[in-house]
Design an enzyme around this catalytic site. Sequence first.
Site, mmCIF file in Angstrom:
data_model
loop_
_atom_site.group_PDB
_atom_site.id
_atom_site.type_symbol
_atom_site.label_atom_id
_atom_site.label_comp_id
_atom_site.label_asym_id
_atom_site.label_seq_id
_atom_site.Cartn_x
_atom_site.Cartn_y
_atom_site.Cartn_z
ATOM 1 N N SER A 44 0.802 -1.225 0.000
ATOM 2 C CA SER A 44 0.000 0.000 0.000
ATOM 3 C C SER A 44 0.833 1.272 0.000
ATOM 4 C CB SER A 44 -0.935 0.014 1.218
ATOM 5 O OG SER A 44 -0.195 -0.104 2.425
ATOM 6 N N ASP A 335 -3.491 7.994 8.258
ATOM 7 C CA ASP A 335 -4.394 7.095 8.967
ATOM 8 C C ASP A 335 -3.563 6.356 10.022
ATOM 9 O OD1 ASP A 335 -3.054 5.049 7.577
ATOM 10 O OD2 ASP A 335 -4.648 4.793 6.108
ATOM 11 N N HIS A 338 -0.494 4.548 7.604
ATOM 12 C CA HIS A 338 0.232 5.162 6.498
ATOM 13 C C HIS A 338 0.598 6.617 6.788
ATOM 14 C CE1 HIS A 338 -2.397 2.001 4.710
ATOM 15 N NE2 HIS A 338 -1.271 1.691 4.094
#
Length: 360
Positions: A44, A335, A338
């Site tokens: 991600s 978040d 991340h």
Amino acid sequence: MFLLYSSSSATLKFSVLALLFYGGCKVTVAKNAMFPALIVFGDSIADSGNNNYLSTIVKCDFPPYGRDFQKGKPTGRFCNGKVPSDFSAEFYGIKELLPPYLDPNLQLQDLLTGVTFASGGAGYDPLTANVVSVLSLSDQLELFKKYKEKIKSALGDEQTVTFLSKALFFICCGSDDIANTYFSTPLRSAHYDIDSYTDLAVNCASQFFQELYGLGARRVLVGGLPPIGCVPSQRTLGGGLTRGCANKSNYAAFLYNSKLSAQMDSLKNSLPGFRIVYADVYKPLLSIIQNAKQYGFEEVNKGCCGTGNIEVSILCNHLSDGQTCTDVSKFVFWDSYHPSEKAYKILTTMILNQHTKELL
């Protein structure tokens, strides 16, 4: 032109490989960039939207993700804005944004300057991706093979070999192996201690690097693991009542990094012409966390989205708006897992400035 790294030697920049006519269209392969293309694999951290096209819960193509991206559009980047794959392409003067390979609207010019195959939730351990139904590194390699055939159809066999040997490959992977597969489930921890599991993950990484070499990659930058125990979600899950950094996770990352770096040195010595470079992510990110004010941050223990303690992916959504911060520039993390766009830009620039010369 977006080149941040400078050199007095013009030979360090990759000049135009060819000006082609493909399907009636004129296509420029590379323009005065240090590398003709950036090709990315991983998780991600580098996914710019591939998971949008998968049946998985590991998604972020909805608000508040992307709120500081172009026109506030959620694109599948696990961030409020750009991610390291974008900043890396911009850093080297290749293009401003690195698109996901699965985007059905990609044109030949997009392919010739690079794409990302990264998929949020992936790891070197194949089990990591399988559990959440995302693209494993093996899946990403299969897509790369299809990409390579498309490049061949435009450049021909000989030029494709040259193109891939000059392109920069960037790999960012492994955090989900430690944080999710090992510490959050019994799927591996019931059978491996952390020493043997990091051996397994590094062996999988080594196999991937060798396969990539066999497919033509010669310049490869590999990011090590960050201090995973210091990201907000891991503080919540393993940092006790005070939500300190989770020491077990950080130790696992440190151990993994030492083994990965040693394995990469071995491959560099055994595979002719293989410029594979280990990039330490652990120390730079830890420095940002421990010296936040020096980098212009105020909050390091929680993310901007929602409470900032646990929200990530589908848990970071419009229902979190009432608690989501208004000024993300103060936050190291977007978040609970991340970094923010601002933190990513600082971190990416630090790493690329340090390692570019080794890749040329």
